[in-house]
Structure formats: structure tokens, C-alpha cells
Design an enzyme around this catalytic site. Structure first.
Site, short mmCIF file in Angstrom:
data_model
loop_
_atom_site.label_atom_id
_atom_site.label_comp_id
_atom_site.label_asym_id
_atom_site.label_seq_id
_atom_site.Cartn_x
_atom_site.Cartn_y
_atom_site.Cartn_z
N GLY A 75 0.82 -1.21 0.00
CA GLY A 75 0.00 0.00 0.00
C GLY A 75 0.85 1.26 0.00
O GLY A 75 1.81 1.40 -0.77
N SER A 166 2.70 -6.52 -4.58
CA SER A 166 2.05 -5.23 -4.72
C SER A 166 3.09 -4.11 -4.61
O SER A 166 4.02 -4.05 -5.40
CB SER A 166 0.93 -5.08 -3.69
OG SER A 166 0.15 -3.93 -3.94
N ASP A 247 -12.89 -20.16 -21.94
CA ASP A 247 -12.46 -21.22 -21.02
C ASP A 247 -11.75 -22.36 -21.75
O ASP A 247 -10.71 -22.86 -21.33
CB ASP A 247 -13.68 -21.74 -20.25
CG ASP A 247 -13.31 -22.73 -19.14
OD1 ASP A 247 -12.13 -23.10 -19.04
OD2 ASP A 247 -14.21 -23.13 -18.39
N ASP A 250 -7.58 -23.30 -23.58
CA ASP A 250 -6.39 -24.02 -23.11
C ASP A 250 -6.56 -25.53 -23.24
O ASP A 250 -5.71 -26.29 -22.76
CB ASP A 250 -6.08 -23.65 -21.65
CG ASP A 250 -7.26 -23.92 -20.71
OD1 ASP A 250 -8.27 -24.49 -21.15
OD2 ASP A 250 -7.16 -23.55 -19.52
N LEU A 252 -9.33 -27.31 -22.14
CA LEU A 252 -10.21 -27.91 -21.13
C LEU A 252 -11.15 -26.85 -20.58
O LEU A 252 -10.72 -25.77 -20.18
CB LEU A 252 -9.37 -28.51 -19.99
CG LEU A 252 -10.14 -29.21 -18.87
CD1 LEU A 252 -10.77 -30.50 -19.38
CD2 LEU A 252 -9.21 -29.51 -17.69
N ASP A 254 -12.83 -25.78 -17.58
CA ASP A 254 -12.68 -26.11 -16.16
C ASP A 254 -12.88 -24.91 -15.24
O ASP A 254 -12.54 -24.97 -14.06
CB ASP A 254 -11.30 -26.71 -15.92
CG ASP A 254 -10.16 -25.77 -16.33
OD1 ASP A 254 -10.45 -24.70 -16.90
OD2 ASP A 254 -8.99 -26.11 -16.07
N ASP A 422 -6.15 -9.66 -11.31
CA ASP A 422 -5.72 -8.55 -10.46
C ASP A 422 -6.46 -7.29 -10.90
O ASP A 422 -6.35 -6.86 -12.04
CB ASP A 422 -4.21 -8.35 -10.60
CG ASP A 422 -3.64 -7.38 -9.57
OD1 ASP A 422 -4.30 -6.38 -9.26
OD2 ASP A 422 -2.51 -7.62 -9.09
N HIS A 459 -5.74 -9.70 -6.45
CA HIS A 459 -4.52 -8.97 -6.13
C HIS A 459 -3.73 -9.70 -5.04
O HIS A 459 -4.13 -9.71 -3.88
CB HIS A 459 -4.86 -7.55 -5.68
CG HIS A 459 -3.66 -6.69 -5.46
ND1 HIS A 459 -2.69 -6.50 -6.42
CD2 HIS A 459 -3.26 -5.97 -4.39
CE1 HIS A 459 -1.75 -5.71 -5.94
NE2 HIS A 459 -2.07 -5.37 -4.72
#
Length: 531
Positions: A75, A166, A247, A250, A252, A254, A422, A459
Site C-alpha cells: 500500500g 504489490s 475457457d 487451453d 479444457l 474447467d 488482479d 490482487h
């Protein structure tokens, strides 16, 4: 134990055993016997009249394994940290014999919190405090730590590491770029190496999503209402659209968008439009304006001429998770304001812009500032200088250079895990950086730095993802055994849709793909990393 630098009063050493709170109802085992050292460096009075110093904590285990870890912050920092190190091998680093330092980056949330100048971000009114936050406190703390190690153990560490996420990831990048001789290995997760530009993207999101709930004639929007821009059901519909579009890319279906780099906006929009309301807004469909807002938000901030001000964000299945919502929109139950407005806006106004500007003390002040942000005029402030501020915020705080020549030459190794969902630092920015490093390295970047995308992860952690993995152990093996990480085993936690699922995390640009005939696809052994 004597002070390594008698010119800087305030250091003290105590011997103790320690138990660290690991969350409600759970504690880690007591840590081993060690000496705790706290210290104060570079005490001064700032140009804003506040008293500043770099404060650090260091823990020196009796049974030292001759390894040293610098623990990154988070932060806006201002907290000295617990100095126990990253979790690795089932325990924190201190418990495994590592000496560990943490530090507050040159300002304290307890004493440098002038309410008239933004409270915890008030250090933005002091040029040296900005530089300390960006990088300068890191080298001072590192040098002190090495002096203490020599004095206490009468020797040097065999290996030195940095670990952070971060802002901590930004600190790891700052070390690699500005002080490349410091560490053998750096774990820089979800690196905020373009913090000022990411803060511009936060303002972009706030304006984009607030437009959905802004009443006619309103000069601003109550920050609590921002969470109403999308219901949980709305975000679940958006998630289903992303999965339907991408989805299976790749190999598959899943619930994970493993091949996110090939997930295009046009195909996602087709699926979003298939879920669009034909009439009035219903819980079972998305309003046209909501779809437009998602496309605009994920596209990243731009000025009126279309110039990008930060990276776009990839389409991923984590947008329905609270880890995404709490940054962009906030929560309705419990009522928590959007972090973008509550923390991102004061940071942008006071730390990342010159001259600094103080906002009011409430999250609503951040909301009002972001809603009034001019993307043609205001971004120039991150590169500006002014009397008393000879360096811009970007010069002091950004750590996005692709020149890792000296880090590579000294044999340094770096691992960069990053959640694909993120909501604050886009993995697209991290991948763009890595591609630049690769070009500067003549296609050899993977020999010393590897980015590991984590599909679904928010994140630093969380989300519908296999977010439980030991990147630090992989880094140590790479540094000390020369075993470059071709994959990192990861598991899904209890709150995910698939508790106990395991997957390999693959170094970009490789993707985890199922091996034909390999059996149980809930196990990492059924996958290989390939293009």
C-alpha cells in the site's frame, strides 16, 4: 549488541520467542529463538515540517541458515512490518533460519499523518519522503541490515533474497533496476512498478462504473452507491460470458481461462450481448450500459485522442469475485467503499502528482476527486516537477525499466507471479514489460526472469484460482541449485469452486494444457506447460 552506526540513535535489540497471529482461530507455531532489532535511520525534519525517519525491524535467528530476506511492504507503507519473511515450505522464513528485515519506507502512519494533508498520504508533501517511498529507503535499510549481519554473525550471508507483493513487488523491481547487486533472487509478485499510471486507471474505473448509478443532475455520486453498478448476479453473468468465450482455449473447460492472452474482446462481447436484456433490466440479464462499461473499464484509461494512459486488463473469470469487486466497486454487505476511490484517489492526488494536493478525510473525497479527474489535463502531473519537487513522482516511484543488464550480469534471478484477475495492477502491463526485457536480452529473458500468471487470482491472492503456491521455494532452488522453474505447483483453497484442485503455474508465454490420456484433470500431473 552494539549499534552498527552510532550516528543514528534509536536501535535496540531484544531476544525473544514469538507467536504470529495467522488469522481467526489459528496461530502459527512459536518461532525459534532469535534476536529482534528495531532501529531508526536518517532522522530529519521534512520540507512540510513533519519529522521523518526510516524505521526498520530485523530478526536474527540463533540457528541461522546463512540466508537473508528483505521483506517488502504494501500500500502506502508507513508500517515497520513484522519481519518474519514469506511463507515457504510450510512455515515463515524466520522459522526456517532466515534472517529477515522489514521497514516502513521512510515515513510512519503513526507520526506522519497530518489530517490537513491527507493523513497517511501526507508524506507526499515532502520530496525526500516520496523518494524514500519509491526506492531510497530500500538501499539504506539494506546496507544497515548487512552491517548488522556482519556484526552479529561475524560473517556474510551465503545468499540474499527479496520477497514482496504489490508495493512490495514494486520494491523488488526497484532493487533489480537501481541496486542490482543487492540480491541473488527477487520474488516480485503483482508488481506495482507503474503505480502512478495504475492510479490513473483507478480513476478511469470509478468514472466508468459510477456513470451507471449517477442520477440526472448529480454533481457527484455517493461512494456507497458505486457498489450498485453491478449486483453479484450481474458479475456472475459476466463471468459466464468470459468462460463461454475463452475457457476452452487451453484445451479444457474447467472454470479457468488458462490461455487468457488469446481471449479477445470481440468474442467476449458476443457472449455478453447474448446475456443482454431485451427490455427492462432483470436479474437474469445485463443492461446494455453495463456491458459497455465493462468493455470500457477492461480497455484501460485513454485520453480524448485515444492515447493509452495505462495498460488494458485481460478478460478473466475472477471478475465475479469479491477480490475484484472490492477494488473497483466496493461491497454492499458489509458496506465497504471501493479501494480505488478510498486509497487510490488520495495516493494519486498527494503522492503521485506534482504539486501534491490534499483531499478531504473521507472516502467520499476520493470519489469526488476521481469523478472530476480530467484524462487530458491531469495525467501530466505524474511527470511534473515544481519548486521543492525537483524530481517527478514517476522518476521516484516508477520501477518499470526493462534494463536489467546489471542484475543479469551479477547472476540475479527473478520470479514474478501475477493474478490474471488482479483489479489494480494489470498483468498485461507486466507481460508487456517482460516482452521488452526479452527483446533487450536477445530473447534470453527466461534465463533470469520468469513471469507466472495465475488465472482467476485477484490482487496477490484470492479469487477462483489455484492461488496457493510456494514461489519463494522455487526462487531458492533456481538461485542455489540452478534449477530454473519450468512450472510451479499450485492448489485451490477451500473457498474456491474446486477445493483441493491442483494445477501447474506456467512461465509466460507457456500455458497449462491437459495431457491426452493423463487421467484426473483435477490433478496437476495431468497437465504440461506448452505454447
Amino acid at each position: 549488541m552494539e549499534r552498527p552506526d552510532a550516528a543514528h540513535p534509536g536501535r535496540r535489540g531484544t531476544r525473544r520467542r514469538l507467536t504470529i497471529d495467522a488469522g481467526p482461530g489459528a496461530k502459527t507455531p512459536p518461532l525459534p529463538a532469535h534476536c529482534e532489532v528495531t532501529g531508526v535511520l536518517h532522522e530529519r525534519t521534512g520540507q512540510d515540517g513533519q519529522r521523518y525517519a526510516i524505521r526498520f525491524r530485523m530478526r536474527l535467528p540463533d540457528a541461522w541458515n546463512r540466508r537473508f530476506v528483505f521483506q517488502g511492504g504494501g500500500g502506502t507503507n508507513g508500517d515497520i512490518g513484522n519481519a518474519v519473511g514469506p511463507a515457504t515450505g510450510g512455515a515463515v522464513a524466520l522459522a526456517q533460519g532466515y534472517a529477515v528485515i522489514s521497514q516502513d519506507s521512510g515515513h510512519s502512519n503513526a507520526t506522519n499523518a497530518d489530517p490537513a494533508r491527507g493523513g497517511a498520504v501526507s508524506f507526499g508533501f515532502d520530496a525526500q519522503a516520496r523518494a524514500d517511498y519509491g526506492h531510497a529507503s530500500l538501499k539504506a535499510s539494506y546496507d544497515t541490515a548487512r552491517a548488522i549481519l556482519r556484526r552479529y554473525y561475524h560473517g556474510e550471508p551465503a545468499h540474499s533474497y527479496f520477497a514482496g507483493c504489490s508495493k512490495g513487488g514494486q520494491e523488488g523491481m526497484a532493487f533489480a533496476q537501481r541496486y542490482p547487486e543487492a540480491f541473488d533472487g527477487i520474488l516480485a509478485a503483482a508488481p506495482g512498478f507503474a503505480l502512478p499510471k495504475a492510479a490513473i486507471a483507478e480513476a478511469w474505473d470509478t468514472q466508468t462504473y459510477a456513470a451507471l448509478v449517477r442520477a440526472p443532475g448529480e454533481t457527484s455520486v455517493p461512494i456507497a452507491r458505486l457498489a450498485q453498478a453491478f449486483s453479484d448476479a450481474d458479475l456472475s453473468l459476466a463471468r459466464s460470458a468470459v468462460l463461454a468465450a475463452c475457457d476452452a482455449k487451453d484445451g479444457l473447460s474447467d472454470g479457468l481461462v488458462g490461455n487468457f492472452a488469446q481471449c479477445g474482446t470481440a468474442e467476449v462481447v458476443r457472449e455478453l450481448r447474448a446475456r443482454q436484456c431485451s427490455g427492462q433490466k432483470q436479474q437474469s440479464c445485463l443492461a446494455p450500459g453495463q456491458i459497455d462499461a465493462l468493455v470500457k473499464g477492461f480497455g484501460g484509461p485513454r485520453d480524448s485522442r485515444g492515447n493509452a494512459l495505462y495498460a488494458s486488463f485481460p478478460w478473466d473469470a475472477g471478475l465475479s469475485d469479491n477480490g475484484w469487486r472490492i477494488w473497483k466497486l466496493g461491497l454492499t454487505t458489509p458496506a465497504i467503499p471501493a479501494i480505488n476511490a478510498a486509497m487510490g484517489a488520495p495516493a494519486l492526488a498527494t503522492i503521485f502528482s506534482t504539486p501534491p494536493r490534499a483531499l478531504g478525510p473521507t472516502p467520499q473525497a476520493g470519489m469526488d476527486y476521481q469523478l472530476g479527474y480530467d484524462f487530458d489535463r491531469d495525467p501530466a502531473a505524474i511527470d511534473a516537477t515544481a519548486p521543492g519537487f525537483p524530481r517527478s513522482a514517476w522518476m521516484d516511484i516508477a520501477a518499470r525499466s526493462s534494463d536489467l543488464t546489471r542484475f543479469r550480469a551479477r547472476g540475479g534471478r527473478m520470479i514474478v507471479p501475477h493474478g490474471v484477475s488482479d483489479p489494480v495492477f494489470s498483468i498485461n502491463d507486466t507481460i508487456d514489460w517482460w516482452n521488452h526485457v526479452d527483446r533487450r536480452s536477445n530473447g534470453r529473458a527466461a534465463s533470469f526472469v520468469r513471469v507466472f500468471p495465475v488465472p482467476g487470482m485477484a490482487h496477490c491472492a484470492g479469487g477462483p484460482a489455484t492461488d496457493q503456491f510456494d514461489g519463494f521455494a522455487a526462487l531458492v532452488r533456481w538461485v542455489e541449485a540452478g534449477s530454473a522453474p519450468d512450472r510451479i505447483e499450485a492448489a485451490a483453497g477451500a473457498t474456491t469452486p474446486w477445493p483441493g484442485r491442483t494445477r501447474p503455474l506456467c512461465p509466460y508465454p507457456l500455458v497449462a494444457r491437459p495431457i491426452a490420456g493423463a487421467g484426473d484433470t483435477e490433478r496437476a500431473a495431468a497437465f504440461e506447460c506448452r505454447a
